[in-house]
Design an enzyme around this catalytic site. Structure first.
Site, PDB file in Angstrom:
ATOM      1  N   SER A 143       0.695  -0.963   0.058  1.00 13.10           N
ATOM      2  CA  SER A 143      -0.011   0.279  -0.075  1.00 13.10           C
ATOM      3  C   SER A 143       1.171   0.882   0.041  1.00 13.10           C
ATOM      4  O   SER A 143       2.394   1.118   0.358  1.00 13.10           O
ATOM      5  CB  SER A 143      -0.732  -0.209   1.021  1.00 13.10           C
ATOM      6  OG  SER A 143      -1.839   1.289   1.474  1.00 13.10           O
ATOM      7  N   TYR A 156      -1.750  -1.115  10.497  1.00 14.34           N
ATOM      8  CA  TYR A 156      -1.628  -1.434   9.127  1.00 14.34           C
ATOM      9  C   TYR A 156      -0.546  -0.951   7.886  1.00 14.34           C
ATOM     10  O   TYR A 156      -0.326  -1.521   7.522  1.00 14.34           O
ATOM     11  CB  TYR A 156      -3.033  -1.035   8.615  1.00 14.34           C
ATOM     12  CG  TYR A 156      -2.876  -0.964   7.376  1.00 14.34           C
ATOM     13  CD1 TYR A 156      -3.443  -2.361   6.870  1.00 14.34           C
ATOM     14  CD2 TYR A 156      -2.896  -0.038   5.917  1.00 14.34           C
ATOM     15  CE1 TYR A 156      -3.409  -2.479   5.121  1.00 14.34           C
ATOM     16  CE2 TYR A 156      -2.737   0.020   4.440  1.00 14.34           C
ATOM     17  CZ  TYR A 156      -3.556  -1.156   4.543  1.00 14.34           C
ATOM     18  OH  TYR A 156      -3.407  -1.789   2.636  1.00 14.34           O
TER      19      TYR A 156
HETATM   20  N1  LIG Z   1      -8.241  -0.500  -1.220  1.00 17.81           N
HETATM   21  C1  LIG Z   1      -7.578   0.456  -1.353  1.00 17.81           C
HETATM   22  O1  LIG Z   1      -7.546   1.754  -1.248  1.00 17.81           O
HETATM   23  C2  LIG Z   1      -6.319  -0.525  -0.804  1.00 17.81           C
HETATM   24  C3  LIG Z   1      -4.762   0.480  -1.251  1.00 17.81           C
HETATM   25  C4  LIG Z   1      -4.041   0.545  -0.787  1.00 17.81           C
HETATM   26  C5  LIG Z   1      -3.902  -1.093  -0.410  1.00 17.81           C
HETATM   27  N2  LIG Z   1      -5.165  -2.414  -0.260  1.00 17.81           N
HETATM   28  C6  LIG Z   1      -4.611  -3.360  -0.143  1.00 17.81           C
HETATM   29  O2  LIG Z   1      -5.078  -4.252  -1.449  1.00 17.81           O
HETATM   30  C7  LIG Z   1      -5.434  -5.831  -0.995  1.00 17.81           C
HETATM   31  C8  LIG Z   1      -6.936  -5.752  -1.468  1.00 17.81           C
HETATM   32  O3  LIG Z   1      -7.711  -5.517  -1.224  1.00 17.81           O
HETATM   33  P1  LIG Z   1      -8.751  -4.335  -2.076  1.00 17.81           P
HETATM   34  O4  LIG Z   1      -8.902  -3.260  -1.093  1.00 17.81           O
HETATM   35  O5  LIG Z   1      -9.401  -5.522  -2.327  1.00 17.81           O
HETATM   36  O6  LIG Z   1     -10.160  -5.320  -0.127  1.00 17.81           O
HETATM   37  P2  LIG Z   1     -11.527  -5.597  -0.131  1.00 17.81           P
HETATM   38  O7  LIG Z   1     -12.733  -5.350  -1.649  1.00 17.81           O
HETATM   39  O8  LIG Z   1     -12.307  -5.617   1.307  1.00 17.81           O
HETATM   40  O9  LIG Z   1     -10.746  -7.462  -0.162  1.00 17.81           O
HETATM   41  C9  LIG Z   1     -10.101  -8.168   0.769  1.00 17.81           C
HETATM   42  C10 LIG Z   1      -9.164  -9.242   0.279  1.00 17.81           C
HETATM   43  O10 LIG Z   1      -8.528 -10.024   1.666  1.00 17.81           O
HETATM   44  C11 LIG Z   1      -9.358 -11.218   1.929  1.00 17.81           C
HETATM   45  N3  LIG Z   1      -9.174 -11.647   3.823  1.00 17.81           N
HETATM   46  C12 LIG Z   1      -9.015  -9.922   4.365  1.00 17.81           C
HETATM   47  N4  LIG Z   1      -9.189 -10.685   5.268  1.00 17.81           N
HETATM   48  C13 LIG Z   1      -9.016 -12.439   5.101  1.00 17.81           C
HETATM   49  C14 LIG Z   1      -8.107 -13.300   5.731  1.00 17.81           C
HETATM   50  N5  LIG Z   1      -8.431 -13.670   7.362  1.00 17.81           N
HETATM   51  N6  LIG Z   1      -8.339 -14.732   4.988  1.00 17.81           N
HETATM   52  C15 LIG Z   1      -8.545 -14.804   3.868  1.00 17.81           C
HETATM   53  N7  LIG Z   1      -8.979 -13.911   3.158  1.00 17.81           N
HETATM   54  C16 LIG Z   1      -9.097 -12.387   4.365  1.00 17.81           C
HETATM   55  C17 LIG Z   1     -11.299 -11.130   1.517  1.00 17.81           C
HETATM   56  O11 LIG Z   1     -12.187 -11.604   1.091  1.00 17.81           O
HETATM   57  P3  LIG Z   1     -13.190 -12.888   2.661  1.00 17.81           P
HETATM   58  O12 LIG Z   1     -13.538 -11.819   3.534  1.00 17.81           O
HETATM   59  O13 LIG Z   1     -13.532 -13.133   2.147  1.00 17.81           O
HETATM   60  O14 LIG Z   1     -12.194 -13.526   3.129  1.00 17.81           O
HETATM   61  C18 LIG Z   1     -11.460 -10.190   0.458  1.00 17.81           C
HETATM   62  O15 LIG Z   1     -11.688 -11.042  -0.711  1.00 17.81           O
HETATM   63  C19 LIG Z   1      -5.191  -5.806   0.488  1.00 17.81           C
HETATM   64  O16 LIG Z   1      -3.811  -5.958   0.386  1.00 17.81           O
HETATM   65  C20 LIG Z   1      -5.124  -4.172   0.616  1.00 17.81           C
HETATM   66  O17 LIG Z   1      -4.365  -3.775   2.283  1.00 17.81           O
HETATM   67  C21 LIG Z   1      -5.891  -1.909  -0.825  1.00 17.81           C
END
Ligand SMILES: NC(=O)c1ccc[n+]([C@@H]2O[C@H](COP(=O)([O-])OP(=O)(O)OC[C@H]3O[C@@H](n4cnc5c(N)ncnc54)[C@H](OP(=O)(O)O)[C@@H]3O)[C@@H](O)[C@H]2O)c1
Length: 264
Positions: A143, A156
């Site tokens: 991130s 985080y």
């Molecule tokens: N969106 C942003 O602004 C942003 C910015 C920077 C970085 N990121 C990073 O991008 C990545 C993806 O996030 P996203 O933005 O796509 O958010 P999201 O829509 O909340 O997706 C997160 C994914 O991680 C899975 N997950 C969470 N905890 C888990 C666990 N304990 N075991 C297995 N799976 C788990 C969730 O699936 P289930 O709930 O089905 O398990 C979901 O598929 C993350 O690493 C996040 O830190 C996001």
């Protein structure tokens, strides 16, 4: 994996929503078979059915809570057993906003478990087959929060700083063995991330946002080009460059003022 060819079989963690779902959809459209990992079985099965029907790919579902050692071990085992896996996307992750002292410790340690421990264990398992076969790649999702200490998102941001430094160092170790490690630092991306983090991002201007598809596409292009670090989005690259010029002590205090949210 050759730099230009589509991967044969990719494991995508956190594929049930957001950026992980986009990775799965884009890879399937390019002819890659998939193993989808997350906790929400219904969403994974639905996505798998759609990708099989739309693209004729083989798509397996592995339901696992990556914070649970026994469930994580099964995912590691799959990586060790299946030599066809030539791409691992460590995308599952989440953040929790709030003052560290006031949050239940378990919520903070959960982020370490998912964002750091699971990512590290899965990377180790993937390398068990990728390194000897001299083929494969790993994409770790960090991130832009990794680039600076972030008050009220402290654990985080620290977990993601680990992901950046671990990945950059690891790529140096593996690149001579035919395995590329790419670390991605997305900025604000429209997914479920903010609501899961209990973060009110409504005041953020429109230009800071990217779509999950854009992030996934830029990440895969960077990986295919053999790049080690990818900051998707011009706005995020400019912010990262500007912030690297300012003293960290000043930035931490500025960021603290932005991230401190009134609690009811
Ligand atoms: N969106 C942003 O602004 C942003 C910015 C920077 C970085 N990121 C990073 O991008 C990545 C993806 O996030 P996203 O933005 O796509 O958010 P999201 O829509 O909340 O997706 C997160 C994914 O991680 C899975 N997950 C969470 N905890 C888990 C666990 N304990 N075991 C297995 N799976 C788990 C969730 O699936 P289930 O709930 O089905 O398990 C979901 O598929 C993350 O690493 C996040 O830190 C996001």
């Amino acid at each position: 994996m050759s730099k230009s060819a589509a991967p044969t079989l990719a494991m995508v963690t956190g594929a049930s929503s957001g950026i992980g779902k986009s990775f799965a959809e884009i890879l399937a459209a390019r002819g890659t078979d998939l193993i989808l990992v997350a906790r929400n079985r219904e969403r994974l099965e639905q996505l798998a059915t759609t990708l099989r029907e739309r693209h004729g790919r083989s798509v397996d579902v592995l339901v696992a809570d990556l914070e649970q050692p026994k469930e994580l071990a099964l995912v590691e085992q799959r990586l060790r057993d299946d030599v066809r896996i030539d791409l691992l996307i460590n995308n599952a992750g989440y953040g929790v906003t709030g003052s560290f002292a006031d949050l239940p410790l378990e919520r903070s340690l959960g982020q370490v478990g998912c964002n750091v421990v699971a990512l590290t264990r899965l990377t180790h398992a993937a390398l068990a087959t990728m390194k000897p076969s001299r083929r494969g790649g790993i994409v770790n999702i960090a991130s832009t929060a990794a680039l600076l200490p972030t008050p009220y998102f402290s654990v985080y941001a620290a977990t993601k700083a680990y992901v950046v430094n671990f990945s950059l160092a690891l790529n140096e170790e593996t690149k001579g063995h035919g395995v590329t490690v790419t670390v991605v630092c997305p900025g604000f991306t429209r997914t479920e991330f903010q609501s899961r983090a209990d973060y009110d991002a409504t005041s953020m201007p429109g230009f800071v946002w990217q779509t999950a598809d854009d992030v996934a596409r830029e990440s895969l292009a960077a990986h295919a080009a053999g790049r080690t670090l990818c900051i998707p989005g011009l706005q995020n690259r400019v912010t990262a460059a500007l912030t690297s010029l300012l003293p960290k002590s000043l930035l931490v205090s500025l960021i603290g003022r932005l991230t401190q949210q009134p609690r009811s």
